[in-house]
Design a protein around this motif. Structure first.
Motif, short mmCIF file in Angstrom:
data_model
loop_
_atom_site.label_atom_id
_atom_site.label_comp_id
_atom_site.label_asym_id
_atom_site.label_seq_id
_atom_site.Cartn_x
_atom_site.Cartn_y
_atom_site.Cartn_z
N SER A 104 0.73 14.56 -4.38
CA SER A 104 -0.12 14.68 -3.19
C SER A 104 0.67 14.29 -1.96
O SER A 104 1.42 13.30 -1.96
CB SER A 104 -1.37 13.82 -3.32
OG SER A 104 -1.05 12.44 -3.36
N PHE A 105 0.51 15.07 -0.91
CA PHE A 105 1.09 14.79 0.40
C PHE A 105 -0.07 14.66 1.38
O PHE A 105 -0.86 15.60 1.55
CB PHE A 105 2.03 15.90 0.84
CG PHE A 105 2.51 15.76 2.27
CD1 PHE A 105 3.56 14.90 2.57
CD2 PHE A 105 1.89 16.45 3.30
CE1 PHE A 105 3.99 14.76 3.88
CE2 PHE A 105 2.32 16.32 4.61
CZ PHE A 105 3.37 15.46 4.90
N ILE A 106 -0.21 13.49 1.99
CA ILE A 106 -1.33 13.22 2.90
C ILE A 106 -0.77 12.73 4.22
O ILE A 106 -0.07 11.70 4.27
CB ILE A 106 -2.29 12.18 2.30
CG1 ILE A 106 -2.88 12.68 0.98
CG2 ILE A 106 -3.40 11.85 3.28
CD1 ILE A 106 -3.75 11.67 0.27
N ARG A 122 2.61 10.65 -3.09
CA ARG A 122 2.21 10.03 -4.35
C ARG A 122 2.47 11.02 -5.47
O ARG A 122 2.17 12.22 -5.35
CB ARG A 122 0.73 9.61 -4.32
CG ARG A 122 0.39 8.62 -3.22
CD ARG A 122 -1.03 8.13 -3.35
NE ARG A 122 -1.14 7.15 -4.42
CZ ARG A 122 -2.31 6.73 -4.91
NH1 ARG A 122 -3.44 7.23 -4.45
NH2 ARG A 122 -2.36 5.85 -5.87
N LEU A 123 3.03 10.52 -6.55
CA LEU A 123 3.40 11.36 -7.68
C LEU A 123 2.77 10.78 -8.94
O LEU A 123 2.77 9.56 -9.14
CB LEU A 123 4.92 11.41 -7.83
CG LEU A 123 5.48 12.29 -8.95
CD1 LEU A 123 5.21 13.76 -8.66
CD2 LEU A 123 6.99 12.06 -9.10
N THR A 170 7.01 -0.81 8.04
CA THR A 170 6.87 0.06 6.87
C THR A 170 7.01 -0.74 5.59
O THR A 170 7.89 -1.61 5.47
CB THR A 170 7.93 1.17 6.90
OG1 THR A 170 7.79 1.92 8.12
CG2 THR A 170 7.75 2.13 5.73
N THR A 171 6.17 -0.45 4.62
CA THR A 171 6.24 -1.11 3.32
C THR A 171 7.28 -0.40 2.45
O THR A 171 7.78 0.67 2.79
CB THR A 171 4.88 -1.07 2.61
OG1 THR A 171 4.60 0.29 2.20
CG2 THR A 171 3.78 -1.55 3.51
N GLY A 228 4.54 6.18 -2.32
CA GLY A 228 5.56 6.16 -1.27
C GLY A 228 5.31 5.08 -0.24
O GLY A 228 4.37 4.27 -0.34
N GLN A 229 6.15 5.05 0.76
CA GLN A 229 6.05 4.05 1.80
C GLN A 229 4.75 4.20 2.59
O GLN A 229 4.22 5.30 2.74
CB GLN A 229 7.25 4.15 2.74
CG GLN A 229 8.57 3.80 2.10
CD GLN A 229 9.73 3.92 3.07
OE1 GLN A 229 9.67 4.66 4.05
NE2 GLN A 229 10.79 3.17 2.83
#
Length: 752
Positions: free
Chosen positions: A610-612, A632-633, A663-664, A654-655
């Motif tokens: 997913s790409f958000i 997220r994978l 940034t985390t 992801g971050q």
């Protein structure tokens, strides 16, 4: 402008639905193969289309069919094997269909969230279904609540809002939890004041399936379904007894006891679900503060079914739960005389559910109602917040099937009231708000051709919110909400869906920011009746499914989405605390999901990405929304035979951006589960799933063990979660990674 376009599209489609074409009428009589008794309520479907009907009280039905043969029909009924029959030439006489009884109830994957009751493949609206077998697997990982079910679904993020109490909400496609409706059997129960605890308080063991609809669904369910909805569909009783138990223990000092019973006869059925969940305060990072709170929860859900006739079903149920949840300084939790910071959430829920369904030859009348009373107390040192939320939902709808179009029309009434019941507050603050929403909706599903099906809907809601602010008079507001969903079947392998609509969210004080503050310092009187949020959204997906050999199935789904939110209600700092106001600007979310499923014999493999991209463009804020991972994978694989079920999963997050702009780090979590099944004392059931009908008197069971978060990923490994004195600590407000770390759980299941 966009509202006008949606309205014109809806009117145009409604006009087209009146067009007719050449067709015949097929007459069908459905009977029991052994007794020759008529079967009422059997479903007759014209395969490859959305056309279908049900048999009447004497087992008779009529179905409009193409004038040119051949074509196929499928006849099915609960507790019977389905029959598929090819009609090669036009038939003028009544076709006789005989159904054989089945050892187990028919388990056709149909959805109820879209109100039409169609199969997933025939539904123009995109619906993701988590079926019983997958729920059974997830129950091995977390039998106490549904958080793991949603956390491991693409496009859904479970967001923890408290370090100490582990309260959490969930986001669909990057939007806050208040924009998603969480339903049970189509009835809203878990929202508002309970939203921060809902995922933690809903046990999964009595669920038949979970239906997830992403994108704007306000036309179907009104306020709050901007990001989508999650409908928890519970099991219904069958003629075979279902008596099952589950006992689970965890390395994090947790214990879960669950029991479920269901059975029916000709006139009466009963389901009863009871669970007791215990969790001792657990400190994963040895800082003397709990990473899992001390919890004691009891839940009871009895439900009675009455079948006065073959075409009528009446059900009435009760949901009761009581929970005490306390996190904080461990010595204080264990010994109340020790000074230290604690955070307690004590809650009680009492809800009723009623449903009446009356089936006709080409129609279905549904009447349903729920009344919910949720009481919660948040207790911190030198601070206490007591609240009582009382709500109700009533609806009457009628579904009718015509030759090329299905229609649903209905009325509903939703009421909600919140009272600040803390005795130390002055009476003027007692009633925070009263809200009434009356809605009228109509939905049409039109079969344009063998390749095209179109679903359109229009809702008119009148919202009346009365707040405790004397300078804010109640003013009814009208919302017109059109939507559409188009299904295109390019071939047996390729399908595509395009959908969109308008949505809104009625004024609310229950936001993630307020929940994160435990409502401390929040001016509840600052909410106003005109603080209504609005949205417009669109989804488009492409599906491919094929057989690779005799035992291999490959399916690919690609989803694209876009949603814009206007008039956001935000919580901002004021001289004496925090207050609600309407932001100047908008928030948008866009992205895509890729889902790949491969099934080979006993192996099931799933890969999801997913790409958000959620962007803030209001007030002085720009850039991505904090604590929303762009990438997220998901990877899971499951192997299952009659005796063994084992699965492996890996998740990449992801971050994320913190609220301060930093940034985390990204991270992976992996897990492994294995279950050994056994049975004795009856006829073999093959690959029977626990919780289904137990024919032949067999006793089935299994033992399982699950290794969650094997890598022991914890936010406390990246930074300190708490600092300062034990009596006045400072906690991390941005929770972006697990806080509980590695956990091993195992247990036993029995089906008697």
């Amino acid at each position: 402008m966009m509202k006008t376009v949606f309205l014109l599209l809806f009117l145009l489609i409604t006009r087209v639905s009146g067009l007719a074409y050449s067709q015949d009428t097929l007459r069908i009589s459905v009977r029991h193969a052994t007794t020759q008794q008529p079967i009422a309520g059997a479903t007759v479907v014209l395969i490859g289309t959305a056309m279908g009907t049900v048999t009447n009280g004497v087992g008779y039905a009529q179905l409009h069919t193409p004038s040119v043969a051949p074509y196929q029909i499928r006849v099915s009924a609960v507790s019977f094997h389905s029959v598929t029959q090819t009609i090669s030439v036009p038939v003028r006489d009544t076709i006789q269909i005989a159904l054989e009884t089945a050892e187990e109830a028919l388990e056709e994957v149909t959805v109820s969230s879209t109100r039409g009751g169609r199969s997933v493949a025939d539904e123009p609206t995109r619906v993701e279904v988590i079926d019983g077998e997958e729920l059974d697997e997830k129950a091995n990982m977390q039998p106490a609540n549904i958080a793991v079910i949603l956390r491991e679904s693409p496009g859904i993020q479970v967001q923890q809002t408290s370090v100490m109490s582990a309260n959490a909400t969930f986001r669909i496609q990057g939007l806050d939890g208040r924009y998603t409706q969480l339903l049970q059997d189509g009835l809203p129960l878990y929202s508002g004041f309970s939203s921060g605890l809902s995922l933690m308080q809903v046990p999964p063991l009595n669920l038949k399936q979970v239906e997830v609809v992403k994108g704007c669904q306000s036309t179907l369910y009104g306020s709050g379904a901007i990001a989508g909805l999650v409908n928890l569909v519970t099991k219904e009783p069958t003629r075979e007894r279902d008596l099952s138990f589950l006992i689970n223990g965890t390395s994090a000092l947790g214990l879960d006891l669950n029991g479920y019973y269901a059975q029916r006869n000709e006139k009466v059925g009963l389901t009863f679900y009871a669970t007791r969940n215990l969790q001792r305060a657990y400190d994963a990072n040895s800082d003397q503060f709990s990473d899992l709170p001390q919890t004691a929860r009891t839940t009871l859900q009895p439900k009675l079914f009455w079948y006065p006739s073959p075409t009528t079903t009446v059900s009435a149920g009760l949901i009761w739960s009581d929970e005490q949840r306390t996190g904080g300084y461990l010595p204080t939790i264990k010994n109340e005389s020790t000074l230290g910071y604690t955070e307690a959430n004590n809650s009680q829920r009492l809800a009723t559910q009623f449903r009446l369904e009356k089936r006709f030859t080409n129609g279905l009348l549904t009447i349903k109602n729920s009344i919910s009373r949720f009481k919660r107390a948040i207790v911190l040192p030198n601070y206490r917040f007591d609240g009582l939320q009382q709500s109700s939902f009533s609806e009457i709808s009628y579904f009718t099937h015509q030759s090329k179009a299905d229609w649903i029309v209905g009325l509903n009434l939703w009421t909600d009231a919140f009272r600040d019941s803390n005795p130390i507050h002055v009476p003027a603050l007692a009633d925070v708000y009263h809200q009434t929403i009356a809605g009228l909706f109509v939905q049409n599903t039109l079969t344009l051709s063998e390749q095209l099906s179109l679903e359109t809907g229009l809702r008119a809601d009148v919202v009346n919110t009365s707040t405790s602010n004397p300078s804010d008079p109640a003013k009814p507001t009208l919302f017109l909400l059109p939507r559409f969903s188009l299904l295109y079947r390019a071939s047996d392998h390729w399908t595509s869906r395009l959908g969109g609509g308008l949505g809104y969210k009625a004024p609310t004080i229950f936001t993630e920011d307020a929940e994160r503050l435990s409502f401390q310092g929040v001016d509840l009187r600052s909410i106003r009746s005109d603080q209504t949020e609005s949205s417009i959204g669109v989804n488009w997906d492409i599906n491919y499914r094929t057989q690779l050999g005799n035992e291999t199935t490959l399916s690919i789904n690609q989803l694209f989405f876009y949603t814009t939110l206007n008039r956001l209600t935000v919580l901002s700092a004021q001289p004496n605390g925090y207050g609600f106001r309407t932001a100047n600007g908008n928030l948008s979310t866009r992205g895509f999901e890729t889902n790949i499923r491969l099934v080979y014999h006993d192996f099931h493999t799933f890969l999801g990405y997913s790409f958000i991209d959620t962007q803030r463009r209001y007030d002085d804020l720009t850039g991505i929304t904090p604590l929303t991972a762009k990438h997220r994978l998901y990877f899971t694989t499951l192997y299952e035979t009659d005796r063994i079920k084992t699965g492996f999963e890996a998740f990449y997050t992801g971050q994320q951006q913190r609220t301060n702009g930093t940034t985390t780090r990204d991270y992976w979590t992996i897990g492994y589960m294995i279950e050994r099944k056994w049975s004795f004392g009856g006829a073999s059931q093959g690959r029977a799933t626990l919780g289904r009908a137990n024919a032949g008197g067999a006793i089935r069971g299994s033992v399982f063990i699950n290794f969650e978060n094997i890598l022991d990923v914890r936010q406390s490994r990246f930074e300190s979660l708490v600092s300062g004195a034990v009596t006045q600590p400072t906690f991390v407000t941005d929770i972006y990674a697990p806080t509980d770390g590695r956990i091993i759980n195992g247990g036993i299941k029995l089906n008697l």
